[in-house]
Design a protein around this motif. Structure first.
Motif, PDB file in Angstrom:
ATOM      1  N   TYR A   1       0.773  -1.312  -0.091  1.00 50.21           N
ATOM      2  CA  TYR A   1       0.080  -0.120  -0.067  1.00 50.21           C
ATOM      3  C   TYR A   1       0.891   1.300   0.076  1.00 50.21           C
ATOM      4  O   TYR A   1       1.889   1.288   0.458  1.00 50.21           O
ATOM      5  CB  TYR A   1      -0.890   0.051   1.203  1.00 50.21           C
ATOM      6  CG  TYR A   1      -1.858  -1.202   1.238  1.00 50.21           C
ATOM      7  CD1 TYR A   1      -3.087  -1.219   0.763  1.00 50.21           C
ATOM      8  CD2 TYR A   1      -1.629  -2.247   2.036  1.00 50.21           C
ATOM      9  CE1 TYR A   1      -3.845  -2.076   0.593  1.00 50.21           C
ATOM     10  CE2 TYR A   1      -2.459  -3.484   2.474  1.00 50.21           C
ATOM     11  CZ  TYR A   1      -3.612  -3.322   1.432  1.00 50.21           C
ATOM     12  OH  TYR A   1      -4.312  -4.323   1.660  1.00 50.21           O
TER      13      TYR A   1
ATOM     14  N   TYR B   1      -5.476   4.968   3.927  1.00 48.54           N
ATOM     15  CA  TYR B   1      -6.895   4.745   3.876  1.00 48.54           C
ATOM     16  C   TYR B   1      -7.222   3.449   3.422  1.00 48.54           C
ATOM     17  O   TYR B   1      -8.237   2.773   3.298  1.00 48.54           O
ATOM     18  CB  TYR B   1      -7.834   6.052   3.599  1.00 48.54           C
ATOM     19  CG  TYR B   1      -7.306   6.720   2.918  1.00 48.54           C
ATOM     20  CD1 TYR B   1      -6.891   8.058   3.175  1.00 48.54           C
ATOM     21  CD2 TYR B   1      -7.471   6.580   1.342  1.00 48.54           C
ATOM     22  CE1 TYR B   1      -6.519   8.942   2.136  1.00 48.54           C
ATOM     23  CE2 TYR B   1      -7.403   7.384   0.397  1.00 48.54           C
ATOM     24  CZ  TYR B   1      -6.715   8.647   0.593  1.00 48.54           C
ATOM     25  OH  TYR B   1      -6.306   9.441  -0.382  1.00 48.54           O
ATOM     26  N   ASP B   2      -6.348   3.138   2.088  1.00 44.17           N
ATOM     27  CA  ASP B   2      -6.595   1.758   1.151  1.00 44.17           C
ATOM     28  C   ASP B   2      -6.214   0.615   2.234  1.00 44.17           C
ATOM     29  O   ASP B   2      -6.823  -0.343   2.146  1.00 44.17           O
ATOM     30  CB  ASP B   2      -5.563   1.926   0.329  1.00 44.17           C
ATOM     31  CG  ASP B   2      -6.110   2.939  -0.950  1.00 44.17           C
ATOM     32  OD1 ASP B   2      -7.225   3.514  -0.937  1.00 44.17           O
ATOM     33  OD2 ASP B   2      -5.430   3.252  -1.879  1.00 44.17           O
TER      34      ASP B   2
ATOM     35  N   ASP C   1      -9.141   0.073   4.520  1.00 42.57           N
ATOM     36  CA  ASP C   1     -10.219  -0.305   4.216  1.00 42.57           C
ATOM     37  C   ASP C   1     -10.205  -1.621   3.793  1.00 42.57           C
ATOM     38  O   ASP C   1     -11.203  -2.345   3.931  1.00 42.57           O
ATOM     39  CB  ASP C   1     -10.581   0.679   2.559  1.00 42.57           C
ATOM     40  CG  ASP C   1     -11.022   1.957   3.253  1.00 42.57           C
ATOM     41  OD1 ASP C   1     -11.421   2.246   4.328  1.00 42.57           O
ATOM     42  OD2 ASP C   1     -11.132   2.895   2.206  1.00 42.57           O
ATOM     43  N   HIS C   2      -9.085  -2.137   3.173  1.00 48.75           N
ATOM     44  CA  HIS C   2      -8.692  -3.564   3.020  1.00 48.75           C
ATOM     45  C   HIS C   2      -8.673  -4.303   3.964  1.00 48.75           C
ATOM     46  O   HIS C   2      -9.454  -5.523   4.028  1.00 48.75           O
ATOM     47  CB  HIS C   2      -7.526  -3.860   2.043  1.00 48.75           C
ATOM     48  CG  HIS C   2      -7.597  -3.288   0.738  1.00 48.75           C
ATOM     49  ND1 HIS C   2      -6.540  -3.285  -0.162  1.00 48.75           N
ATOM     50  CD2 HIS C   2      -8.649  -2.713   0.070  1.00 48.75           C
ATOM     51  CE1 HIS C   2      -7.072  -2.580  -1.105  1.00 48.75           C
ATOM     52  NE2 HIS C   2      -8.311  -2.338  -1.108  1.00 48.75           N
TER      53      HIS C   2
END
Length: 847
Positions: free
Chosen positions: A725, A729-730, A733-734
């Motif tokens: 990443y 925030y990715d 979220d994952h």
């Protein structure tokens, strides 16, 4: 069957026409022509006559055929028309054959009853087998419980027996120790008494000068000596040697000290009996005897707490000095505080830029520094604390650019603690957002003044008054409204208002009268740290007092090192950094945590001891937390199912990102799943990280870092879940999606129908059939049901049959009567209610 002619009937039964006419006449029917018609009644009359003539009767039902098959043939002719002049018509003969079988209804009913009886018997047999199996399981469970209780009782008795034997053994040892000490004391007393007696005897002999026998020499001469057994000994000069007094009379004797020896003993927080005896220069048995007198039973290797050791030393007449393990750290802190008190000189202000994400913080700083930092950030947001110093026409200013994402709360809090002034950037077209309010709270908590920069003033939908109104509701009042906060309208794109903003910052700094001590060992705080593949651990340090130079021994947290090289924020080498100056430092032993204090210590030995002591304390805290978490897990899981855990091995490029990610991920907690960060660190993913993820069944997350070749090989061979990443925030979220996938679905029930039992009909082959009236909703065949009696659920199952009159139906709606058969339950009574419901499953998500 319709009426047919005699000829046609003869063709069907396969008899000659004449013989059939004769049989009809014999049967009493007046039919003589083959073209006359014969009815069904006449056919049955002919059949009865023929049966009687062959000796058969209609009485026994068993001999009658169960079914009768009739065959019929019909011959017709079709003529095809001509299609042209001179063509002749053709005649086609057509034979139609029909076959019809008649079966007795009584036989069908009997067969159906037999089948239903067999099914009922099979169901009863299966029910009996299931009840027998359930009873066998209950008996096995009861036997297992009895066996477990018996084992627990045996273990309890064994434990009591072991405890009793242990107590007896300890009592025996205590008794032996007391006896041994008593014997030693008696032996010592006897030895002292004999020594006194010998001394008294020697003194008596000396006083009376008893005659001494002459002793022959080697050559036959005799010599006269004062004492016996002293022949040939030379008289030694008077004096002391090894504590022995040499008397003029030739006698030797030990003399007692004129005063007791009092020692000053340093007592740490814990010390063993053997070590304390060594410090007191006495035997360990003497200490054990003294402890027994105090009521404390201890062995030579047993550890004593500080209070007990102090009482023991004072009981023996010595002086105890309590020392603490962190005395070295306290001493170094006191020395550092004493050295800071020197001449203070003005220093540049340290300004932190805070605000919501995408409000233009970094873009504003870009315009001031004339660089392009925001363009290089992943996702266009700042994810590290950047430290810069800017030379303006009115003086130097050091800037700290903090991230605006919600996960970087701790990083923003650190920025507020080390800063002198906060520039709060608020977009004029967006207003005060959650991170804006959070930045205000951090600033107030740190007691730092705020200057508000209303950015994006060049946009058409900019509304500065809205920003002022929203911030005034949070206690930030503009100066033109009678408050004490400066509001400057700026544009990071065009540069409008930037000079006014710098003037406001410098004005506020002058009011604060910022000063620092230069002539002292350097002190500062770690802004950020990272692990560079080529240069090793790299730390960004903001100097607060003193001057940090190359070659200084630097201690920060539990890391130590000598400053090998220093760089400014643009990568240019520098030789020193003064107060309010950020510097990138190389040479530390590891990556310190962001926010740790950094201190220069001239004594390298003390610096190393301090770092080792902090490392030891960190290990102890980590072990205690692990132990505490295990205990908390045990108590929290008592009476509950074991929670699932999503293990994560986290690696990031800088220490601040590690902390922010770890904090954000560990907050993803539900009643069924918890997120556990097994390991986190700075730098690329190594083979050790991959093995740890394999051993702990964890997923690997790399934030702005990658795995090396050995780590990739382990990941591929063992199919470890690895994710990269670059935007925080990715990653969050994952992980939330992964946790949501581990949650059990949410099951909801909805009552769709209610039927009231009006009467119960019992069939020997089928069982109880409830005659019901559907009072609410709809009753469906395949839906689960509950049987309620006096609004209490007495059975839950499913429908076996649903009928309207004699027809099977799929559903019956409200206001309609129906017959309901409950599968596996025959105790339905009038007045009961049958509740029909549906279950729906919905996937759960983590918010």
């Amino acid at each position: 069957m319709s009426d047919v002619t005699v000829r046609q009937f003869a063709d069907v039964v396969g008899l000659p026409v004449d013989r059939l006419l004769a049989q009809l006449g014999e049967a009493g029917m007046q039919i003589s022509d083959a073209d006359e018609t014969i009815s069904d009644k006449e056919k049955m009359q002919l059949l009865s006559y023929l049966r009687k003539s062959h000796g058969r009767t209609e009485a026994p039902t068993e001999t009658q055929p169960k079914k009768v098959t009739l065959r019929r043939k019909m011959h017709t002719e079709l003529k095809t028309g001509s299609s042209g002049r001179g063509a002749t018509a053709k005649t086609v003969s057509v034979e139609v054959r029909k076959k019809r079988t008649y079966v007795k209804r009584a036989e069908l009913v009997a067969e159906e009853e037999d089948r239903l009886k067999q099914e009922a018997e099979e169901k009863a047999r299966l029910l009996a087998e299931r009840e027998a199996k359930i009873q066998a399981e209950k008996d096995a469970l009861r036997r297992a419980e009895e066996e477990a209780e018996r084992k627990v009782e045996e273990e309890r008795k064994q434990s009591e027996e072991v405890l009793r034997l242990k107590e007896e053994e300890e009592a025996r040892k205590v008794k032996e120790a007391e006896s041994k000490v008593s014997d030693e004391a008696q032996a010592q007393a006897r030895a002292e008494q004999e020594a006194r007696q010998q001394k008294t005897e020697k003194e008596r002999k000396t006083r009376h000068r008893e005659p001494v026998a002459d002793q022959p020499t080697k050559y036959g001469r005799k010599e006269l000596h004062v004492a016996k057994g002293k022949g040939g000994r030379r008289k030694k000069p008077s004096g002391r040697r090894s504590g022995v007094a040499v008397k003029s009379s030739g006698e030797h004797g030990f003399e007692r000290p004129t005063a007791p020896v009092v020692r000053e003993v340093e007592i740490p927080e814990a010390i063993s009996v053997g070590d304390l005896a060594q410090k007191l220069s006495i035997k360990a048995t003497e200490l054990i005897k003294s402890l027994m007198k105090m009521g404390v039973m201890a062995t030579i290797n047993q550890s004593l707490d500080q209070d007990t050791a102090v009482l023991l030393v004072e009981e023996l007449g010595h002086t105890a000095k309590q020392v603490s393990e962190n005395d070295l750290e306290i001493e170094i802190e006191q020395q550092a505080a004493a050295k800071v008190t020197g001449e203070q000189v003005p220093r540049p202000p340290v300004v932190t830029i805070m605000g919501h994400v995408d409000h233009g913080k970094t873009s504003l700083l870009d315009y001031i520094r004339r660089t392009r930092v925001a363009a290089g950030e992943a996702g266009g947001i700042t994810q590290h604390i950047g430290a810069y110093h800017v030379e303006t026409g009115k003086g130097m200013i050091s800037f700290l650019d903090t991230p605006g994402h919600a996960a970087f709360t701790a990083m923003r809090a650190r920025g507020a603690k080390v800063t002198d002034l906060v520039i709060l950037v608020v977009a004029a077209d967006d207003g005060a957002m959650p991170q804006t309010i959070e930045a205000v709270e951090h600033s107030k908590a740190a007691g730092v003044p705020v200057v508000v920069a209303i950015n994006k003033i060049d946009k058409p939908d900019a509304d500065p008054e809205r920003v002022k109104t929203e911030l005034s509701q949070k206690g930030v009042i503009p100066e033109d409204w009678g408050g004490d906060t400066q509001f400057i309208e700026v544009s990071a794109k065009t540069g409008q208002g930037v000079d006014e903003l710098l003037d406001a910052v410098l004005l506020q700094a002058e009011l604060l009268e910022l000063k620092a001590v230069v002539d002292c060992p350097a002190q500062g705080v770690v802004i950020e740290s990272a692990l560079d593949k080529g240069r090793g651990p790299v730390a960004t340090i903001l100097v607060q007092n003193g001057v940090l130079k190359k070659g200084d021994t630097l201690v920060t947290g539990h890391e130590i090192g000598r400053v090998r090289a220093m760089f400014d924020e643009s990568g240019k080498p520098i030789e020193s950094a003064g107060p309010s100056m950020p510097a990138v430092v190389l040479g530390l032993s590891g990556t310190p945590a962001a926010g740790e204090d950094a201190q220069v210590i001239n004594d390298e030995r003390k610096a190393r001891e301090l770092a080792e002591f902090r490392q030891q304390k960190q290990r102890e805290v980590k072990l205690s937390r692990q132990h505490q978490s295990r205990l908390e897990d045990v108590f929290s899981n008592m009476g509950k199912g074991v929670k699932q855990t999503l293990n994560i091995v986290l690696k990031a490029d800088v220490q601040g990102s590690v902390e922010a990610l770890r904090e954000a991920l560990t907050r993803i907690v539900t009643d069924e799943v918890t997120v556990n960060v097994v390991s986190s660190g700075v730098g690329g993913i190594t083979e050790t990280d991959a093995n740890l993820a394999l051993a702990s069944n964890a997923i690997l997350i790399g934030f702005n870092v990658r795995a090396d070749a050995s780590a990739r090989r382990i990941v591929e061979e063992n199919e470890i879940d690895l994710h990269y990443y670059s935007v925080i925030y990715d990653a969050i979220d994952h992980v939330k999606a992964a946790v949501s996938g581990m949650l059990s679905p949410e099951v909801t029930e909805e009552i769709i129908g209610l039927a009231e039992v009006r009467d119960v009909f019992r069939a020997p082959k089928i069982g109880a059939i409830a005659g019901c009236m559907v009072t609410e909703g709809v009753v469906r065949r395949n839906a689960p049901i509950r049987v309620l009696r006096d609004n209490v659920v007495i059975y839950e199952g499913e429908l076996e049959s649903l009928r309207r009159f004699k027809d099977d139906v799929n559903e019956v709606r409200s206001g309609t009567e129906c017959g309901i058969g409950v599968k596996g339950y025959n105790d339905v009574k009038p007045g009961d209610q049958i509740e029909v419901f549906e279950r729906t499953e919905r996937a759960r998500t983590v918010e």
